[in-house]
Design a protein around this motif. Structure first.
Motif, PDB file in Angstrom:
ATOM      1  N   LEU A 224       0.828  -1.206   0.000  1.00 22.28           N
ATOM      2  CA  LEU A 224       0.000   0.000   0.000  1.00 22.28           C
ATOM      3  C   LEU A 224       0.865   1.260   0.000  1.00 22.28           C
ATOM      4  O   LEU A 224       0.512   2.262  -0.638  1.00 22.28           O
ATOM      5  CB  LEU A 224      -0.935  -0.003   1.208  1.00 22.28           C
ATOM      6  CG  LEU A 224      -1.972  -1.129   1.228  1.00 22.28           C
ATOM      7  CD1 LEU A 224      -2.895  -1.002   2.437  1.00 22.28           C
ATOM      8  CD2 LEU A 224      -2.791  -1.143  -0.063  1.00 22.28           C
ATOM      9  N   ILE A 225       1.979   1.210   0.696  1.00 20.51           N
ATOM     10  CA  ILE A 225       2.922   2.336   0.645  1.00 20.51           C
ATOM     11  C   ILE A 225       3.456   2.503  -0.769  1.00 20.51           C
ATOM     12  O   ILE A 225       3.571   3.621  -1.282  1.00 20.51           O
ATOM     13  CB  ILE A 225       4.072   2.112   1.648  1.00 20.51           C
ATOM     14  CG1 ILE A 225       3.532   2.123   3.081  1.00 20.51           C
ATOM     15  CG2 ILE A 225       5.150   3.188   1.479  1.00 20.51           C
ATOM     16  CD1 ILE A 225       4.543   1.689   4.123  1.00 20.51           C
TER      17      ILE A 225
ATOM     18  N   ASP B 254      -6.496   9.625   8.553  1.00 19.33           N
ATOM     19  CA  ASP B 254      -7.376   8.824   9.402  1.00 19.33           C
ATOM     20  C   ASP B 254      -8.690   8.466   8.716  1.00 19.33           C
ATOM     21  O   ASP B 254      -9.551   7.829   9.331  1.00 19.33           O
ATOM     22  CB  ASP B 254      -7.683   9.582  10.697  1.00 19.33           C
ATOM     23  CG  ASP B 254      -6.446   9.756  11.573  1.00 19.33           C
ATOM     24  OD1 ASP B 254      -5.654   8.804  11.656  1.00 19.33           O
ATOM     25  OD2 ASP B 254      -6.270  10.846  12.152  1.00 19.33           O
ATOM     26  N   ALA B 255      -8.854   8.873   7.457  1.00 18.59           N
ATOM     27  CA  ALA B 255     -10.131   8.679   6.767  1.00 18.59           C
ATOM     28  C   ALA B 255     -10.133   7.478   5.836  1.00 18.59           C
ATOM     29  O   ALA B 255     -11.067   7.298   5.056  1.00 18.59           O
ATOM     30  CB  ALA B 255     -10.486   9.942   5.973  1.00 18.59           C
ATOM     31  N   GLY B 256      -9.088   6.655   5.886  1.00 14.60           N
ATOM     32  CA  GLY B 256      -9.046   5.462   5.042  1.00 14.60           C
ATOM     33  C   GLY B 256      -8.149   5.645   3.832  1.00 14.60           C
ATOM     34  O   GLY B 256      -7.751   6.766   3.477  1.00 14.60           O
ATOM     35  N   LEU B 257      -7.849   4.516   3.185  1.00 14.27           N
ATOM     36  CA  LEU B 257      -6.903   4.519   2.071  1.00 14.27           C
ATOM     37  C   LEU B 257      -7.348   5.368   0.887  1.00 14.27           C
ATOM     38  O   LEU B 257      -6.525   6.095   0.323  1.00 14.27           O
ATOM     39  CB  LEU B 257      -6.628   3.079   1.622  1.00 14.27           C
ATOM     40  CG  LEU B 257      -5.583   2.938   0.514  1.00 14.27           C
ATOM     41  CD1 LEU B 257      -4.207   3.403   0.987  1.00 14.27           C
ATOM     42  CD2 LEU B 257      -5.516   1.480   0.032  1.00 14.27           C
ATOM     43  N   PRO B 258      -8.608   5.305   0.429  1.00 16.65           N
ATOM     44  CA  PRO B 258      -8.991   6.119  -0.742  1.00 16.65           C
ATOM     45  C   PRO B 258      -8.750   7.617  -0.544  1.00 16.65           C
ATOM     46  O   PRO B 258      -8.258   8.292  -1.455  1.00 16.65           O
ATOM     47  CB  PRO B 258     -10.484   5.797  -0.920  1.00 16.65           C
ATOM     48  CG  PRO B 258     -10.643   4.445  -0.320  1.00 16.65           C
ATOM     49  CD  PRO B 258      -9.716   4.427   0.849  1.00 16.65           C
ATOM     50  N   ILE B 259      -9.083   8.127   0.638  1.00 14.31           N
ATOM     51  CA  ILE B 259      -8.882   9.554   0.896  1.00 14.31           C
ATOM     52  C   ILE B 259      -7.388   9.864   1.000  1.00 14.31           C
ATOM     53  O   ILE B 259      -6.914  10.900   0.509  1.00 14.31           O
ATOM     54  CB  ILE B 259      -9.606   9.988   2.184  1.00 14.31           C
ATOM     55  CG1 ILE B 259     -11.109   9.731   2.056  1.00 14.31           C
ATOM     56  CG2 ILE B 259      -9.345  11.462   2.469  1.00 14.31           C
ATOM     57  CD1 ILE B 259     -11.763  10.479   0.902  1.00 14.31           C
TER      58      ILE B 259
END
Length: 388
Positions: free
Chosen positions: A246-247, A297-302
């Motif tokens: 993911l990074i 803190d709002a998740g991967l898509p954001i």
């Protein structure tokens, strides 16, 4: 070269310069991907192998200006070919070196060639394209750097995985050699700018307050730009869970968006002027960085969206900065662009230091807001150090 010839051929000739910056960028970025293999092969620690990156960056920063001054009155094609020759020789020595000390020394030679080539390529592209297309031409040269981050470094790392790290260096060597041949064959003879002979003329940018102001603001802005990028894994840890794949996705997105932003910025700078593009990009980037504590803190898509926008805006600054710089120093463009390259590499080094302090004193969540303050300060400085 006539105006018609210039308008017809500058894109293709600038693309040749971009191949050279692709080789240079690949060399700078790919070492990180093969550090474990280098450490094992040479019998040194991973930390010692990592100093190859440090030495390359420092040599690049320290040699860019002296070499720019030394070659300021050379024909541009000669300076470019000599730069790529030094770059290629340095990499040949790296590939053949039997021990750590020689590898370390060879990185200095490669970095010196890289520094001279990148600075000279930007100035040459501006001369090839003329004032009306200067921003787009510099953007094409910088495309070589951004594409090396996306394509060159991963490809070189893959070669090192399949074969060994020396094969990676031979790959970089081949890129430099091909670029040197194409520069010699396809670039026209371009004389150094009128008035560039004599030491005093070459050092003129160092006494120009506008140039020095632009360089200072470049350092301030790019410490801010590179601070969250250098510590991206920590900044976005809540969204990625520190998972490597993911990074890597975030880094890839940053590079792709940066490439697009660089090209658009060159076109916009030609149309509305570089200062307006720099101001808009720094203000917008500061706003994005201020929002990162929420995005992480709002998740991967954001988080991915925040990385894409910040990559786009970050790479929208460098081409207009160089465009403005070569306009400020018309008779010493290669020296001015050398100063710019040194400033950028200084900013990269400082971002690691400032980010490390920020990480330990404030925590990862505050690195992007800290970067926002620096970028915003650079934007304010733009209104004071740029000519209208």
């Amino acid at each position: 070269m006539t105006a018609v010839e210039q308008a017809t051929h500058w894109r293709g000739r600038t693309a040749v310069l971009a191949l050279g910056t692709f080789a240079v960028g690949t060399d700078a970025f790919v070492i990180a991907g093969v550090l474990p293999a280098i450490a094992g092969s040479l019998g040194v620690s991973l930390a010692a192998a990592g100093q190859l990156v440090t030495v390359f960056s420092l040599a690049y920063a320290l040699t860019a200006v002296p070499l720019g001054v030394l070659t300021a009155d050379w024909p541009r094609r000669r300076a470019l070919v000599v730069a790529l020759a030094a770059f290629t020789v340095g990499n040949v020595l790296t590939a053949l070196a039997p021990d750590y000390g020689l590898v370390l020394a060879s990185r200095v030679i490669a970095a010196a060639g890289a520094a001279l080539f990148t600075a000279t390529a930007s100035a040459t592209a501006a001369a090839l394209a003329g004032e009306s297309h200067r921003g787009r031409a510099i953007a094409i040269v910088m495309l070589g750097i951004t594409s090396s981050l996306i394509l060159g470094a991963p490809l070189g790392t893959a070669i090192g995985t399949v074969a060994d790290w020396r094969a990676t260096i031979w790959f970089v060597t081949a890129l430099g050699l091909v670029a040197a041949v194409l520069v010699w064959v396809l670039l026209p003879a371009i004389a150094a700018p009128a008035g560039s002979s004599g030491l005093r003329a070459r050092l003129a940018p160092l006494t120009d307050r506008r140039v020095l102001g632009l360089l200072v603001r470049s350092v301030v802005i790019f410490v801010g730009v590179y601070l969250p990028y250098t510590y991206l894994s920590a900044v976005y840890a809540p969204a990625t869970g520190e998972r490597g794949e993911l990074i890597a996705l975030l880094l890839l997105g940053y590079g792709v968006a940066g490439t697009a932003g660089n090209l658009l910025a060159g076109t916009l700078a030609d149309r509305v002027g570089p200062r307006r593009v720099i101001l808009a990009a720094t203000l917008a980037l500061a706003a994005v960085f201020l929002a990162v504590p929420l995005a992480r803190d709002a998740g991967l898509p954001i988080a991915l969206l925040a990385v894409l926008v910040s990559g786009w805006l970050s790479f929208s600054i460098t081409t207009p900065q160089q465009q403005e710089l070569v306009a400020l120093a018309p008779t010493a463009q290669s020296v001015a662009t050398s100063l710019y390259q040194s400033a950028i590499y200084l900013a990269v080094s400082l971002s690691g230091v400032v980010g490390g302090l920020g990480l330990s004193l404030l925590g990862a969540a505050w690195l992007a807001p800290l970067a926002a303050v620096l970028v915003l300060a650079g934007g304010v400085m733009t209104t004071r150090t740029s000519r209208g």
